[in-house]
Design a protein around this motif. Sequence first.
Motif, short mmCIF file in Angstrom:
data_model
loop_
_atom_site.label_atom_id
_atom_site.label_comp_id
_atom_site.label_asym_id
_atom_site.label_seq_id
_atom_site.Cartn_x
_atom_site.Cartn_y
_atom_site.Cartn_z
N THR A 183 -44.84 -1.07 52.09
CA THR A 183 -46.33 -1.10 52.60
C THR A 183 -47.08 -2.35 51.71
OG1 THR A 183 -47.06 0.05 50.57
CG2 THR A 183 -46.03 1.41 52.46
N ASP A 184 -48.22 -2.45 51.92
CA ASP A 184 -49.08 -3.45 51.41
C ASP A 184 -49.87 -2.65 50.30
OD1 ASP A 184 -48.02 -5.55 52.72
OD2 ASP A 184 -49.62 -5.27 54.40
N ALA A 185 -49.50 -1.58 49.67
CA ALA A 185 -50.30 -0.71 48.86
C ALA A 185 -50.39 -1.67 47.62
CB ALA A 185 -49.76 0.54 48.68
N GLU A 186 -51.40 -1.57 46.80
CA GLU A 186 -51.66 -1.89 45.37
C GLU A 186 -51.16 -0.50 44.47
OE1 GLU A 186 -55.47 -2.99 44.79
OE2 GLU A 186 -55.13 -5.03 46.04
N VAL A 187 -50.58 -0.68 43.52
CA VAL A 187 -50.07 0.51 42.76
C VAL A 187 -50.52 0.32 41.26
CG1 VAL A 187 -47.82 1.65 41.92
CG2 VAL A 187 -48.14 0.71 44.18
N THR A 188 -50.95 1.37 40.74
CA THR A 188 -51.27 1.69 39.49
C THR A 188 -50.31 2.42 38.85
OG1 THR A 188 -53.68 1.41 39.90
CG2 THR A 188 -53.04 2.23 38.03
N LEU A 189 -49.51 2.12 37.80
CA LEU A 189 -48.65 2.85 37.05
C LEU A 189 -49.19 3.54 35.72
CD1 LEU A 189 -45.29 0.85 37.42
CD2 LEU A 189 -45.92 2.75 38.75
N VAL A 190 -49.18 4.74 35.56
CA VAL A 190 -50.13 5.31 34.54
C VAL A 190 -48.74 6.09 33.65
CG1 VAL A 190 -51.63 6.87 33.75
CG2 VAL A 190 -52.04 5.57 35.80
N ASP A 191 -48.75 6.07 32.43
CA ASP A 191 -47.74 6.74 31.61
C ASP A 191 -48.50 7.33 30.30
OD1 ASP A 191 -44.17 6.93 31.89
OD2 ASP A 191 -45.21 7.68 30.04
N ARG A 192 -48.12 8.36 30.00
CA ARG A 192 -48.82 8.93 28.64
C ARG A 192 -47.94 8.33 27.28
NH1 ARG A 192 -46.10 13.00 25.83
NH2 ARG A 192 -44.15 13.89 26.93
N LEU A 193 -46.64 7.88 27.66
CA LEU A 193 -45.80 7.19 26.34
C LEU A 193 -46.30 5.56 26.39
CD1 LEU A 193 -42.87 8.91 26.83
CD2 LEU A 193 -44.45 9.61 25.08
N PRO A 194 -46.02 5.04 25.25
CA PRO A 194 -46.20 3.66 25.02
C PRO A 194 -45.41 2.85 25.54
CG PRO A 194 -45.57 4.73 22.92
CD PRO A 194 -45.63 5.86 24.05
N VAL A 195 -44.29 3.36 25.81
CA VAL A 195 -42.86 2.71 26.69
C VAL A 195 -42.68 3.14 27.87
CG1 VAL A 195 -40.75 1.79 26.37
CG2 VAL A 195 -42.17 2.17 24.62
N ALA A 196 -42.26 2.51 28.96
CA ALA A 196 -42.27 2.95 30.35
C ALA A 196 -40.80 3.40 30.36
CB ALA A 196 -42.72 1.96 31.69
N GLY A 197 -40.42 4.32 31.33
CA GLY A 197 -38.94 4.54 31.57
C GLY A 197 -38.82 6.12 31.68
N GLY A 198 -39.52 6.94 31.14
CA GLY A 198 -39.31 8.23 31.21
C GLY A 198 -37.91 8.83 30.74
N LEU A 199 -37.32 9.55 31.81
CA LEU A 199 -36.07 10.27 31.45
C LEU A 199 -35.02 9.19 31.19
CD1 LEU A 199 -34.74 12.95 31.38
CD2 LEU A 199 -34.07 12.52 33.82
N ILE A 200 -35.06 8.16 31.81
CA ILE A 200 -34.08 6.81 31.96
C ILE A 200 -34.07 6.53 30.33
CG2 ILE A 200 -33.41 4.66 32.27
CD1 ILE A 200 -32.69 6.39 34.49
N ARG A 201 -35.22 6.37 29.86
CA ARG A 201 -35.34 5.56 28.55
C ARG A 201 -35.15 6.78 27.60
NH1 ARG A 201 -35.13 4.61 24.15
NH2 ARG A 201 -36.30 3.25 22.90
N TYR A 202 -35.60 8.00 27.56
CA TYR A 202 -35.62 8.77 26.47
C TYR A 202 -34.84 9.94 26.61
CZ TYR A 202 -39.81 6.04 24.63
OH TYR A 202 -40.55 5.23 24.28
N GLY A 203 -33.98 10.25 27.88
CA GLY A 203 -33.26 11.29 28.05
C GLY A 203 -31.97 11.10 28.51
N VAL A 204 -31.49 10.04 28.60
CA VAL A 204 -29.97 9.51 28.81
C VAL A 204 -29.34 9.17 27.42
CG1 VAL A 204 -28.48 8.05 29.81
CG2 VAL A 204 -30.64 8.78 31.08
N ALA A 205 -28.33 9.99 27.15
CA ALA A 205 -27.54 9.65 26.29
C ALA A 205 -26.88 7.84 25.95
CB ALA A 205 -26.11 10.34 26.23
N PRO A 206 -27.02 7.38 24.64
CA PRO A 206 -27.02 6.15 24.44
C PRO A 206 -25.39 5.51 24.56
CG PRO A 206 -26.94 7.28 22.40
CD PRO A 206 -27.35 8.32 23.45
N ASP A 207 -24.62 6.61 24.89
CA ASP A 207 -23.33 5.89 25.28
C ASP A 207 -23.03 5.97 26.75
OD1 ASP A 207 -23.41 8.80 25.50
OD2 ASP A 207 -21.29 9.07 24.38
N HIS A 208 -23.95 6.09 27.44
CA HIS A 208 -24.10 6.04 29.05
C HIS A 208 -24.79 4.85 29.44
CE1 HIS A 208 -22.04 9.74 29.23
NE2 HIS A 208 -23.01 10.20 29.74
#
Length: 379
Positions: free
Chosen positions: A22-47
Amino acid sequence: RVAVVGTGPAGMYAAEDLLLHTDAEVTLVDRLPVAGGLIRYGVAPDHPATKKVGETFARFHSHPRVRMHLGVEVGKDITAQELAAHHDAVIYAVGASTDRRLGIPGEDLPGSASATSFVSWYNAHPEVAPESVRLNAERVVVVGNGNVALDVARILVADPEALAGTDIADHALAALRGSKVREVVLLGRRGPEDAACTASELLALKHLPGVGLVVDDHDPRTGAAIDAAAPGGKAALLRDVERREVDWSRPPEPGRRIVFRFHSAPMEALGEDHVTAVRVTSGPGERDIPAGLLLRAVGYRGVAVPGLPFDEASGTVPHEGGRVSGMAGTYVVGWIKRGPSGGIGANRTCAAETVGTLLADAVAGALPAPARPSTAFRR
């Protein structure tokens, strides 16, 4: 203009769908100071292969039709109504940010915590203090045998030097280097045939250098299920693992090992000012397993977003095809929509359904017009 609240896999699959089709404009909002959610903070470092998915999503952060606001929490820094006033639609992809509790006496003792907080600790989550985890006990009991439980067990007994080349938090690596943990007990209420983990995660434990595996043969149903398992089944993967009844009155044996104890549920965390043992079911009776750390890994649970309806029983936001019930222009995706089930890839299909519903509403003229211009949206 569409706002997406949450920059984990579900939110980014939704944003990707909107930006590519689509041609939509997207605003991304996150409560944490770094983006990524589960990928950033929920995946084991050896993966690292799993974490690489985050790189694919990150390329959309700088897309010309994307604006990103980090450190902004809906319900605290901005209301759901204020966010909706600046956009044609809002998609909530806030996940399931808390854990399910065991509901046993002693669960709140020091030395008892959620596996999710432990995962956040070794991933340097900004809301988990570096000093919040102490690894000064020889034995750890982990309740659960899903992928998170296996991740936690693996990290606890792995050679810290093997983790040194990953993106594990510096404080976690230092703690693991000085750790006294030699044994992790994976406690499962049901049998090996019902283990919640994937076969690949279970297989990975069998190839962990310097770590032994033992199946506690305290219940005859465990061995029977393993012997009767069809080839390729999860229980069959334990067929060549040592089986014997563990003497819990003795300290952990030399070396590092993971003990699978099936058909055993936690009854109580014991200790006066800190966990010293876990009382578990053992056949018709009970048994105390000495341990200095108890981690619960029995599932995630969604948290209510102020301004949105919430089903306490399921921990999700009521919806129809992703459209929030009774709230025009408001949508959900991911675990807050369907509950904590399915891996990262499952969010692609989930996002496609939600975005499809949103676009159908747009075509039907069912989206409310923004009350304020996009330029007025500020932190």
